[in-house]
Structures are given as structure tokens and as C-alpha cells.
Design a protein around this motif. Sequence first.
Motif, mmCIF file in Angstrom:
data_model
loop_
_atom_site.group_PDB
_atom_site.id
_atom_site.type_symbol
_atom_site.label_atom_id
_atom_site.label_comp_id
_atom_site.label_asym_id
_atom_site.label_seq_id
_atom_site.Cartn_x
_atom_site.Cartn_y
_atom_site.Cartn_z
ATOM 1 N N ARG A 9 0.811 -1.218 0.000
ATOM 2 C CA ARG A 9 0.000 0.000 0.000
ATOM 3 C C ARG A 9 0.843 1.266 0.000
ATOM 4 N N GLN A 10 2.112 1.137 0.281
ATOM 5 C CA GLN A 10 2.993 2.298 0.345
ATOM 6 C C GLN A 10 3.413 2.708 -1.071
ATOM 7 N N PRO A 11 3.243 3.990 -1.436
ATOM 8 C CA PRO A 11 3.673 4.399 -2.777
ATOM 9 C C PRO A 11 5.186 4.256 -2.926
ATOM 10 N N ARG A 12 5.596 3.827 -4.110
ATOM 11 C CA ARG A 12 7.016 3.665 -4.402
ATOM 12 C C ARG A 12 7.443 4.691 -5.439
ATOM 13 N N ARG A 13 8.713 5.030 -5.404
ATOM 14 C CA ARG A 13 9.267 6.002 -6.342
ATOM 15 C C ARG A 13 9.473 5.407 -7.731
ATOM 16 N N ASN A 14 9.591 4.097 -7.804
ATOM 17 C CA ASN A 14 9.825 3.400 -9.068
ATOM 18 C C ASN A 14 8.746 2.350 -9.295
ATOM 19 N N ARG A 15 8.647 1.893 -10.539
ATOM 20 C CA ARG A 15 7.797 0.751 -10.873
ATOM 21 C C ARG A 15 8.700 -0.480 -10.923
ATOM 22 N N TYR A 16 8.186 -1.616 -10.447
ATOM 23 C CA TYR A 16 8.978 -2.842 -10.423
ATOM 24 C C TYR A 16 8.255 -3.959 -11.146
ATOM 25 N N LEU A 17 9.016 -4.679 -11.955
ATOM 26 C CA LEU A 17 8.550 -5.903 -12.589
ATOM 27 C C LEU A 17 9.385 -7.036 -12.024
ATOM 28 N N LEU A 18 8.725 -8.024 -11.444
ATOM 29 C CA LEU A 18 9.414 -9.171 -10.874
ATOM 30 C C LEU A 18 9.348 -10.312 -11.882
ATOM 31 N N MET A 19 10.489 -10.889 -12.188
ATOM 32 C CA MET A 19 10.537 -11.953 -13.181
ATOM 33 C C MET A 19 11.214 -13.192 -12.613
ATOM 34 N N ARG A 20 10.541 -14.314 -12.766
ATOM 35 C CA ARG A 20 11.183 -15.593 -12.434
ATOM 36 C C ARG A 20 11.959 -16.048 -13.675
ATOM 37 N N HIS A 21 13.130 -16.598 -13.467
ATOM 38 C CA HIS A 21 13.942 -17.097 -14.577
ATOM 39 C C HIS A 21 13.175 -18.120 -15.404
ATOM 40 N N GLY A 22 13.623 -18.315 -16.639
ATOM 41 C CA GLY A 22 13.026 -19.328 -17.495
ATOM 42 C C GLY A 22 13.318 -20.744 -17.002
ATOM 43 N N HIS A 23 12.601 -21.689 -17.551
ATOM 44 C CA HIS A 23 12.784 -23.102 -17.212
ATOM 45 C C HIS A 23 14.264 -23.455 -17.338
ATOM 46 N N SER A 24 14.780 -24.125 -16.331
ATOM 47 C CA SER A 24 16.227 -24.351 -16.256
ATOM 48 C C SER A 24 16.570 -25.831 -16.328
ATOM 49 N N GLU A 25 17.863 -26.092 -16.471
ATOM 50 C CA GLU A 25 18.346 -27.473 -16.445
ATOM 51 C C GLU A 25 18.070 -28.122 -15.092
ATOM 52 N N ALA A 26 18.108 -27.324 -14.019
ATOM 53 C CA ALA A 26 17.763 -27.865 -12.695
ATOM 54 C C ALA A 26 16.296 -28.270 -12.655
ATOM 55 N N ASN A 27 15.405 -27.429 -13.225
ATOM 56 C CA ASN A 27 13.987 -27.790 -13.304
ATOM 57 C C ASN A 27 13.818 -29.078 -14.097
ATOM 58 N N ALA A 28 14.499 -29.170 -15.234
ATOM 59 C CA ALA A 28 14.370 -30.335 -16.102
ATOM 60 C C ALA A 28 14.863 -31.607 -15.413
ATOM 61 N N SER A 29 15.887 -31.467 -14.582
ATOM 62 C CA SER A 29 16.459 -32.614 -13.877
ATOM 63 C C SER A 29 15.762 -32.910 -12.556
ATOM 64 N N GLY A 30 14.880 -32.006 -12.117
ATOM 65 C CA GLY A 30 14.197 -32.193 -10.839
ATOM 66 C C GLY A 30 15.123 -32.101 -9.656
ATOM 67 N N LEU A 31 16.134 -31.200 -9.747
ATOM 68 C CA LEU A 31 17.139 -31.074 -8.690
ATOM 69 C C LEU A 31 17.062 -29.721 -7.996
ATOM 70 N N ILE A 32 17.438 -29.727 -6.725
ATOM 71 C CA ILE A 32 17.591 -28.481 -5.978
ATOM 72 C C ILE A 32 19.011 -27.964 -6.216
ATOM 73 N N ILE A 33 19.107 -26.808 -6.866
ATOM 74 C CA ILE A 33 20.399 -26.146 -7.096
ATOM 75 C C ILE A 33 20.261 -24.736 -6.517
ATOM 76 N N SER A 34 20.751 -24.582 -5.298
ATOM 77 C CA SER A 34 20.474 -23.357 -4.557
ATOM 78 C C SER A 34 21.709 -22.683 -3.984
ATOM 79 N N ARG A 35 22.858 -23.329 -4.123
ATOM 80 C CA ARG A 35 24.073 -22.783 -3.528
ATOM 81 C C ARG A 35 24.978 -22.223 -4.617
ATOM 82 N N PRO A 36 25.679 -21.141 -4.317
ATOM 83 C CA PRO A 36 26.530 -20.511 -5.338
ATOM 84 C C PRO A 36 27.565 -21.441 -5.951
ATOM 85 N N GLU A 37 28.090 -22.385 -5.157
ATOM 86 C CA GLU A 37 29.133 -23.273 -5.683
ATOM 87 C C GLU A 37 28.687 -24.001 -6.946
#
Length: 196
Positions: A9-37
Motif C-alpha cells: 500500500r505504500q507508494p514507491r518512487r519506481n515501478r517494479y517488474l518481478l521476473m522468475r527465470h526461465g525453465h532451467s536445467e535444474a527444473n528439467a532434472s528435478g534437482l535443488i540447485i540453490s548454492r553458489p558453488e
Amino acid sequence: MSTPPLNARQPRRNRYLLMRHGHSEANASGLIISRPERGLSGFGLSRQGHAQLEGLLADWRWPLPDRLLHSDFRRTAETAEWVGRHFGLPLSPHAGLRERSFGELEGLSDGCYADVWTLDADDPRHQAFGVESVTSVADRMLAVIAALEVETHGETILLVSHGDPLQILLTALEGRPLSAHRNREPLPPASITPLS
């Protein structure tokens, strides 16, 4: 100096578009890939992800972005590259937009997400399995927007991130309990969610 909490409800100075990345190799493999390494250099977009982005950009229905920030994981960086190339925008990697770390569940089946989400619903501060808590994810995601609100004015800013962090951010901005972040409809890969 502390930053006041952000909410829908708070007005913001900018407009934001939130985007989820496209389908990934991790999605295709059914794996959790969450660490930077593993996530910074591996598990980029799948062919399906490329096709999703091609379709999304051919049928863009949102305000044109002035700036583009993205998680530095490979799948989000590749997503941002597609969008940046299309609109002629430079890319700005930002660690604050990274995937939620799932700790000891790294590399395991994505069916393990449900175990974490069940615990999230009881306590958004939990760190079972060494996961990053929901509250920690909310804090770092909100900090990205809070910093942009100080730095810029009147821009449309596209933030490319991951499913769990974006769901948590939206839940926080709506002022709902963070324990309810999985009550939202999951964000599909290569989807855009405008912040109103």
C-alpha cells in the motif's frame, strides 16, 4: 539510518517488474540447485526456457524496463541476457536476488522442497537442514528494493530472481505472515509479476 518497511500500500518512487527465470536445467532434472558453488556456473536455461523467453519477449505486455537487475546464478543471468539484449539494457548482477539456499538438500530431488515448506508454515525463522530462513530471504529481497528506492526515481526496474525468493518477497509486500508464502499461486518460469 533505518529504512522504513515496504508494503503493497505504500507508494514507491519506481515501478517494479518481478521476473522468475526461465525453465532451467535444474527444473528439467528435478534437482535443488540453490548454492553458489553450483548455481553460479552450472544449471543454466533449458531449451524449454529459451522458448519461453522467446515467446515472452515477442509478446511483451508490460512497461519497458529502464534498468535490469538479476541474481548472479547462471539461470537468472541467462534469462537477464535475453531480456537485456532485447531491450538494449546493461545487466546488473545482484547477490541479494539469489536463490534461497536449501543447505543440506543441495543436489537432492526437488521433492524435498515440500519438507522445507511444511516447516516454513510453522516457523518462518527455521533453519532446518541448514536452509536459509524465510525471514532472512525476505530481509535481503526487501533490502534490494529499499536501496533502489533511495538511488533512483521514476524508473521501471526489472528484477530477475527465483521462485521461492519472489514468493516470499510478494508475501512480505502484501503484509501477510511470511509463514504463508506457499499459499500464493506459484510463479511459473519466465513469468512477469508487476508490483502495483
